[in-house]
Motif scaffolding. Structure first.
Motif, PDB file in Angstrom:
ATOM      1  N   ALA A 219      42.670  36.597  42.223  1.00  0.00           N
ATOM      2  CA  ALA A 219      41.459  36.602  43.056  1.00  0.00           C
ATOM      3  C   ALA A 219      41.227  38.001  43.612  1.00  0.00           C
ATOM      4  O   ALA A 219      42.147  38.829  43.657  1.00  0.00           O
ATOM      5  CB  ALA A 219      41.611  35.584  44.184  1.00  0.00           C
ATOM      6  N   PRO A 220      40.013  38.300  44.053  1.00  0.00           N
ATOM      7  CA  PRO A 220      39.720  39.633  44.593  1.00  0.00           C
ATOM      8  C   PRO A 220      40.617  39.973  45.778  1.00  0.00           C
ATOM      9  O   PRO A 220      40.858  39.140  46.653  1.00  0.00           O
ATOM     10  CB  PRO A 220      38.249  39.535  45.015  1.00  0.00           C
ATOM     11  CG  PRO A 220      37.686  38.436  44.182  1.00  0.00           C
ATOM     12  CD  PRO A 220      38.792  37.457  44.006  1.00  0.00           C
ATOM     13  N   SER A 245      36.578  46.162  44.930  1.00  0.00           N
ATOM     14  CA  SER A 245      37.725  45.276  45.129  1.00  0.00           C
ATOM     15  C   SER A 245      38.482  45.152  43.828  1.00  0.00           C
ATOM     16  O   SER A 245      37.894  45.072  42.745  1.00  0.00           O
ATOM     17  CB  SER A 245      37.262  43.894  45.599  1.00  0.00           C
ATOM     18  OG  SER A 245      38.342  42.982  45.631  1.00  0.00           O
ATOM     19  N   ALA A 247      40.225  43.071  41.222  1.00  0.00           N
ATOM     20  CA  ALA A 247      40.118  41.664  40.830  1.00  0.00           C
ATOM     21  C   ALA A 247      40.145  41.560  39.317  1.00  0.00           C
ATOM     22  O   ALA A 247      39.701  42.455  38.602  1.00  0.00           O
ATOM     23  CB  ALA A 247      38.827  41.053  41.374  1.00  0.00           C
ATOM     24  N   ALA A 251      35.186  41.325  39.871  1.00  0.00           N
ATOM     25  CA  ALA A 251      34.447  40.649  40.942  1.00  0.00           C
ATOM     26  C   ALA A 251      32.970  40.996  40.886  1.00  0.00           C
ATOM     27  O   ALA A 251      32.575  42.051  40.390  1.00  0.00           O
ATOM     28  CB  ALA A 251      35.026  41.043  42.296  1.00  0.00           C
ATOM     29  N   ASN A 288      35.150  36.220  42.443  1.00  0.00           N
ATOM     30  CA  ASN A 288      35.309  35.898  41.025  1.00  0.00           C
ATOM     31  C   ASN A 288      35.652  34.409  40.905  1.00  0.00           C
ATOM     32  O   ASN A 288      35.625  33.681  41.905  1.00  0.00           O
ATOM     33  CB  ASN A 288      36.327  36.803  40.332  1.00  0.00           C
ATOM     34  CG  ASN A 288      37.754  36.547  40.774  1.00  0.00           C
ATOM     35  OD1 ASN A 288      38.040  35.640  41.555  1.00  0.00           O
ATOM     36  ND2 ASN A 288      38.668  37.366  40.279  1.00  0.00           N
TER      37      ASN A 288
END
Length: 521
Positions: A219-220, A245, A247, A251, A288
């Motif tokens: 995940a971000p 970010s 990810a 993202a 995301n």
């Protein structure tokens, strides 16, 4: 020339290679190059060996054949190839086998950019003794990828279905799934169903080759937000907010201001001409399929003072003697300073929002202006102040006028009488007649013959005129009846004959005199 198609998996430590097809190439004259395979799929970061052998006639009619040069190339032409050993993209990563008639190529630390068609060439001492193994070997370097097939967010994490994917591994090898770099998951197929949490990192690898895992999916991470330019933000300038970010999958971004709708669905939020109203807190959301995260940034726009607002308190009519406060306020960033001035006067009256005038007087009337200043600029506004006279002042002026006017009239009257008497001789008989007319029936002593008294009574109402009657007074009775009675002594000079004639015509008594007196309490 003869060729044969085949499939072969190579699983040697450090090698992650799948041979897709093989081929043998040989010329009829004894010259030729043989490749074990013409298509190879290898995993990024691993080592590959492209197996090869070559043949040539041992001698000719005139001399023994000797190999003078051998090389591999991917660039250049058949007549002017670029040796891999001299190619900067392969420096320190290629190795040729030195055994006789063995032309195997070894490439370490494979990169995706290594995907290409590789050909082997050797040159002998024979005339025309140069040979190239065509069409060569196609190498595909693949990076294992974890794909997110489905995701559904819930209270117990995100339910996901993942797949370990390669661009060239078309058969069904065994896989391993790793969480945070450790083989803790039992699944061995190319797909995985899993409850995903924000701190998780999931990757896959070919079984037996865990040292070459795929990049992890996650995940971000907490975004990084920045503003450009990084210096002071001035109203009217161009400003860009940027959000990024870490990810995987990549993202997507959403920018919005507190309590507002989304402003941008890109990683950047651009203000072409930023305004003071754009100051505030902005949020970047990175999202995301595996989760989302949020970070804020505060924008403080600097600007010159706006048009000041000026006011006066009390707002009603400004009366002399009262206290008055002038107030000035303006929107500015940074906060502005305030100074008060009066028109046509150079010196400042005061500094600050408020200017208070105690016991205001008519000379305070005029135009006052407030100057507002900060390091971005200056602005000012003007206020008109009018002071009216107070009720006490008007009353005092009226009473003073009421007292002075009778005195003036009386003085004028005496002056006129004196003027007339100076023009006409005084006759004794006129005096006698006048005395007879003026004296009352009851004769007074001779020594009081010319002395008269007037009683003046003052009204409590200052607006009413007061009259005094002049008559023959009885002093002793008056004095006994009212101790506070005030007396005015008047001595009369006897008038002329002309005056007596006029008095007879008008019916006016020559002995009467009227006076109006106002008194201030």
């Amino acid at each position: 020339m003869r060729g044969a198609a085949m499939r072969l998996n190579t699983a040697v430590r450090g090698f992650v290679v799948v041979v897709l097809s093989g081929s043998v190439v040989q010329s009829q004259d004894g010259w030729g190059v043989t490749y074990t395979s013409t298509q190879i799929c290898a995993v990024k970061g691993s080592t590959v060996e492209i197996k090869c052998s070559y043949t040539y006639p041992s001698r000719t009619q005139y001399q023994i054949t000797k190999v003078q040069m051998k090389l591999w190339f991917t660039k250049g032409t058949n007549h002017n190839p670029v040796d891999l050993k001299s190619d900067s993209d392969y420096t320190g990563r290629v190795e040729y086998r030195s055994n006789q008639k063995d032309c195997t190529l070894r490439i370490t630390e494979l990169r995706e950019s290594d995907s290409a068609v590789y050909k082997f060439r050797f040159i002998t001492n024979q005339q025309g003794g140069s040979y190239i193994g065509s069409p060569g070997v196609t190498l595909i370097v693949t990076d294992l990828q974890v794909q997110v097939i489905t995701s559904q967010h819930g209270q117990d994490g995100t339910q996901v279905q993942l797949k370990c994917h390669s661009s060239c591994l078309h058969d069904r090898p065994s896989y391993v799934w790793m969480k945070n770099g450790q083989v803790t998951l039992r699944e061995t197929s190319s797909t995985l169903r899993y409850s995903f949490f924000p701190e998780d990192n999931i990757s896959c690898a070919l079984k037996g080759h865990e040292e070459f895992p795929s990049p992890s999916v996650y995940a971000p991470k907490l975004p990084s937000v920045s503003v450009s330019p990084s210096a002071e933000i001035v109203e009217g300038s161009s400003v860009t907010l940027t959000c990024s970010s870490e990810a995987n999958p990549a993202a997507t971004y959403v920018w919005y201001k507190r309590n507002s709708q989304p402003l941008s669905k890109n990683s950047q939020l651009i203000f072409s001409s930023i305004q003071s109203s754009d100051s505030g807190e902005y949020y970047c959301s990175a999202v995301n399929k595996l989760g989302s995260t949020l970070k804020s940034i505060t924008i403080d726009v600097k600007y010159a003072p706006k048009l000041p607002s000026v006011s006066v308190s009390p707002s009603a009519e400004i009366v002399e003697g009262s206290s008055v406060t002038l107030t000035c306020s303006s929107d500015a960033n940074p906060a502005a300073s305030y100074t008060w001035y009066k028109e046509d006067e150079d010196s400042l009256k005061t500094s600050g929002h408020n200017f208070t005038i105690s016991n205001i007087r008519p000379e305070h009337s005029g135009s006052y202006y407030c100057v507002v200043h900060n390091n971005r600029g200056t602005h000012n506004s003007t206020l008109q102040l009018t002071v009216v006279a107070g009720a006490g002042t008007l009353e005092a002026a009226g009473v003073t006028a009421a007292v002075l006017l009778p005195v003036i009239f009386f003085s004028v009257f005496l002056w006129i009488q004196k003027k007339r008497m100076s023009k006409e001789p005084v006759k004794s008989e006129d005096r006698a007649n006048n005395r007879e007319q003026c004296l009352p029936d009851q004769r007074q002593p001779e020594e009081q013959d010319d002395l008269q008294y007037t009683s003046i009574h003052f009204s409590n109402n200052q607006a009413d005129p007061l009259y005094s009657n002049i008559r023959a007074a009885q002093p002793h009775r008056h004095m006994l009846e009212q101790e506070v009675t005030e007396y005015t002594a008047v001595r009369f000079n006897r008038g002329s004959a002309a005056k007596r004639d006029r008095s007879q015509e008008t019916g006016e008594s020559p002995c009467a005199l009227y006076s109006t007196v106002n008194k201030t309490r």
